[in-house]
Design a protein around this motif. Structure first.
Motif, PDB file in Angstrom:
ATOM      1  N   LEU A  30     -30.684 -11.927 -12.914  1.00  0.00           N
ATOM      2  CA  LEU A  30     -31.431 -12.629 -13.949  1.00  0.00           C
ATOM      3  C   LEU A  30     -32.473 -11.679 -14.525  1.00  0.00           C
ATOM      4  CD1 LEU A  30     -31.523 -15.366 -15.273  1.00  0.00           C
ATOM      5  CD2 LEU A  30     -33.161 -16.094 -13.551  1.00  0.00           C
ATOM      6  N   LEU A  31     -32.435 -11.503 -15.835  1.00  0.00           N
ATOM      7  CA  LEU A  31     -33.333 -10.608 -16.552  1.00  0.00           C
ATOM      8  C   LEU A  31     -34.053 -11.420 -17.622  1.00  0.00           C
ATOM      9  CD1 LEU A  31     -30.567  -7.920 -16.965  1.00  0.00           C
ATOM     10  CD2 LEU A  31     -32.519  -7.724 -15.424  1.00  0.00           C
ATOM     11  N   PRO A  32     -35.110 -10.859 -18.215  1.00  0.00           N
ATOM     12  CA  PRO A  32     -35.776 -11.600 -19.293  1.00  0.00           C
ATOM     13  C   PRO A  32     -34.791 -11.903 -20.431  1.00  0.00           C
ATOM     14  CG  PRO A  32     -37.121  -9.731 -18.600  1.00  0.00           C
ATOM     15  CD  PRO A  32     -35.781  -9.597 -17.916  1.00  0.00           C
ATOM     16  N   ASN A  33     -34.599 -13.165 -20.720  1.00  0.00           N
ATOM     17  CA  ASN A  33     -33.758 -13.649 -21.824  1.00  0.00           C
ATOM     18  C   ASN A  33     -32.262 -13.391 -21.664  1.00  0.00           C
ATOM     19  OD1 ASN A  33     -36.084 -14.536 -23.204  1.00  0.00           O
ATOM     20  ND2 ASN A  33     -36.425 -12.443 -23.901  1.00  0.00           N
ATOM     21  N   LYS A  34     -31.819 -12.901 -20.506  1.00  0.00           N
ATOM     22  CA  LYS A  34     -30.382 -12.689 -20.322  1.00  0.00           C
ATOM     23  C   LYS A  34     -30.008 -12.743 -18.842  1.00  0.00           C
ATOM     24  CE  LYS A  34     -31.169  -7.836 -21.209  1.00  0.00           C
ATOM     25  NZ  LYS A  34     -30.847  -6.741 -22.115  1.00  0.00           N
ATOM     26  N   ILE A  35     -28.708 -12.895 -18.636  1.00  0.00           N
ATOM     27  CA  ILE A  35     -28.157 -12.930 -17.290  1.00  0.00           C
ATOM     28  C   ILE A  35     -26.987 -11.948 -17.253  1.00  0.00           C
ATOM     29  CG2 ILE A  35     -26.702 -14.933 -17.861  1.00  0.00           C
ATOM     30  CD1 ILE A  35     -27.075 -15.853 -14.926  1.00  0.00           C
ATOM     31  N   ALA A  36     -27.003 -11.063 -16.284  1.00  0.00           N
ATOM     32  CA  ALA A  36     -25.943 -10.064 -16.141  1.00  0.00           C
ATOM     33  C   ALA A  36     -25.040 -10.485 -14.985  1.00  0.00           C
ATOM     34  CB  ALA A  36     -26.534  -8.689 -15.883  1.00  0.00           C
ATOM     35  N   PHE A  37     -23.785 -10.766 -15.298  1.00  0.00           N
ATOM     36  CA  PHE A  37     -22.815 -11.114 -14.258  1.00  0.00           C
ATOM     37  C   PHE A  37     -22.219  -9.817 -13.727  1.00  0.00           C
ATOM     38  CE2 PHE A  37     -23.160 -15.072 -16.561  1.00  0.00           C
ATOM     39  CZ  PHE A  37     -23.276 -15.973 -15.511  1.00  0.00           C
ATOM     40  N   THR A  66     -29.322 -22.787 -21.073  1.00  0.00           N
ATOM     41  CA  THR A  66     -30.682 -22.306 -20.822  1.00  0.00           C
ATOM     42  C   THR A  66     -31.115 -21.247 -21.829  1.00  0.00           C
ATOM     43  OG1 THR A  66     -29.858 -20.721 -19.187  1.00  0.00           O
ATOM     44  CG2 THR A  66     -30.618 -22.841 -18.351  1.00  0.00           C
ATOM     45  N   GLY A  67     -30.244 -20.944 -22.795  1.00  0.00           N
ATOM     46  CA  GLY A  67     -30.596 -19.998 -23.847  1.00  0.00           C
ATOM     47  C   GLY A  67     -30.531 -18.537 -23.447  1.00  0.00           C
ATOM     48  N   LEU A  68     -29.827 -18.231 -22.363  1.00  0.00           N
ATOM     49  CA  LEU A  68     -29.724 -16.848 -21.907  1.00  0.00           C
ATOM     50  C   LEU A  68     -28.543 -16.136 -22.562  1.00  0.00           C
ATOM     51  CD1 LEU A  68     -30.311 -17.325 -18.067  1.00  0.00           C
ATOM     52  CD2 LEU A  68     -31.913 -16.361 -19.735  1.00  0.00           C
ATOM     53  N   SER A  94     -27.218  -5.477 -25.364  1.00  0.00           N
ATOM     54  CA  SER A  94     -28.256  -4.518 -24.973  1.00  0.00           C
ATOM     55  C   SER A  94     -28.037  -4.036 -23.552  1.00  0.00           C
ATOM     56  CB  SER A  94     -29.645  -5.145 -25.120  1.00  0.00           C
ATOM     57  OG  SER A  94     -29.774  -6.267 -24.291  1.00  0.00           O
ATOM     58  N   SER A  95     -28.632  -2.912 -23.231  1.00  0.00           N
ATOM     59  CA  SER A  95     -28.433  -2.319 -21.910  1.00  0.00           C
ATOM     60  C   SER A  95     -29.165  -3.110 -20.827  1.00  0.00           C
ATOM     61  CB  SER A  95     -28.888  -0.870 -21.900  1.00  0.00           C
ATOM     62  OG  SER A  95     -30.278  -0.813 -22.126  1.00  0.00           O
ATOM     63  N   VAL A  96     -28.697  -2.919 -19.611  1.00  0.00           N
ATOM     64  CA  VAL A  96     -29.289  -3.577 -18.456  1.00  0.00           C
ATOM     65  C   VAL A  96     -29.899  -2.494 -17.577  1.00  0.00           C
ATOM     66  CG1 VAL A  96     -28.815  -4.947 -16.397  1.00  0.00           C
ATOM     67  CG2 VAL A  96     -27.634  -5.455 -18.535  1.00  0.00           C
ATOM     68  N   PRO A  97     -31.195  -2.587 -17.281  1.00  0.00           N
ATOM     69  CA  PRO A  97     -31.816  -1.584 -16.415  1.00  0.00           C
ATOM     70  C   PRO A  97     -31.121  -1.506 -15.066  1.00  0.00           C
ATOM     71  CG  PRO A  97     -33.462  -3.069 -17.359  1.00  0.00           C
ATOM     72  CD  PRO A  97     -32.108  -3.621 -17.697  1.00  0.00           C
ATOM     73  N   GLY A  98     -30.841  -0.298 -14.625  1.00  0.00           N
ATOM     74  CA  GLY A  98     -30.253  -0.097 -13.302  1.00  0.00           C
ATOM     75  C   GLY A  98     -28.770  -0.347 -13.221  1.00  0.00           C
TER      76      GLY A  98
END
Length: 99
Positions: A30-37, A66-68, A94-98
């Motif tokens: 879970l990241l700000p404003n997005k979710i990375a599966f 949830t608006g992600l 957009s990119s995902v840190p890490g």
């Protein structure tokens, strides 16, 4: 056989339960404003029953509710979105840190 999908936020994953037992899961970050599966898996005893599709569909609908934005790092989630155009507008490029 009752099937239920739940968000186990303690483990950072959606789980699909069959008769109350975990049959599969979709890990996320879970990241700000997005979710990375990051990974989706159905346990061998439950394969071939369409559970992964049900799991991912539920996870994507919950993300939309949830608006992600969704970052499909998991190959299964990415392929699912490609096959189901109704979810393509959720994809956050957009990119995902890490990652």
């Amino acid at each position: 056989m009752p099937i239920e999908v739940v968000d186990n936020s303690t483990e950072n994953r959606f789980e699909i339960l069959v008769d109350g037992k975990v049959a599969g899961f979709a890990d996320y970050r879970l990241l700000p404003n997005k979710i990375a599966f990051t990974h989706t898996e159905v346990l061998p005893a439950y394969e071939g029953q369409g559970l992964a599709s049900r799991l991912v569909e539920h996870a994507l609908r919950a993300s939309a509710d949830t608006g992600l934005g969704v970052v499909p790092l998991c190959p299964y989630v990415k392929a699912y979105i490609e096959r189901h155009p109704e979810f393509q507008d959720l994809v956050d490029g957009s990119s995902v840190p890490g990652s």
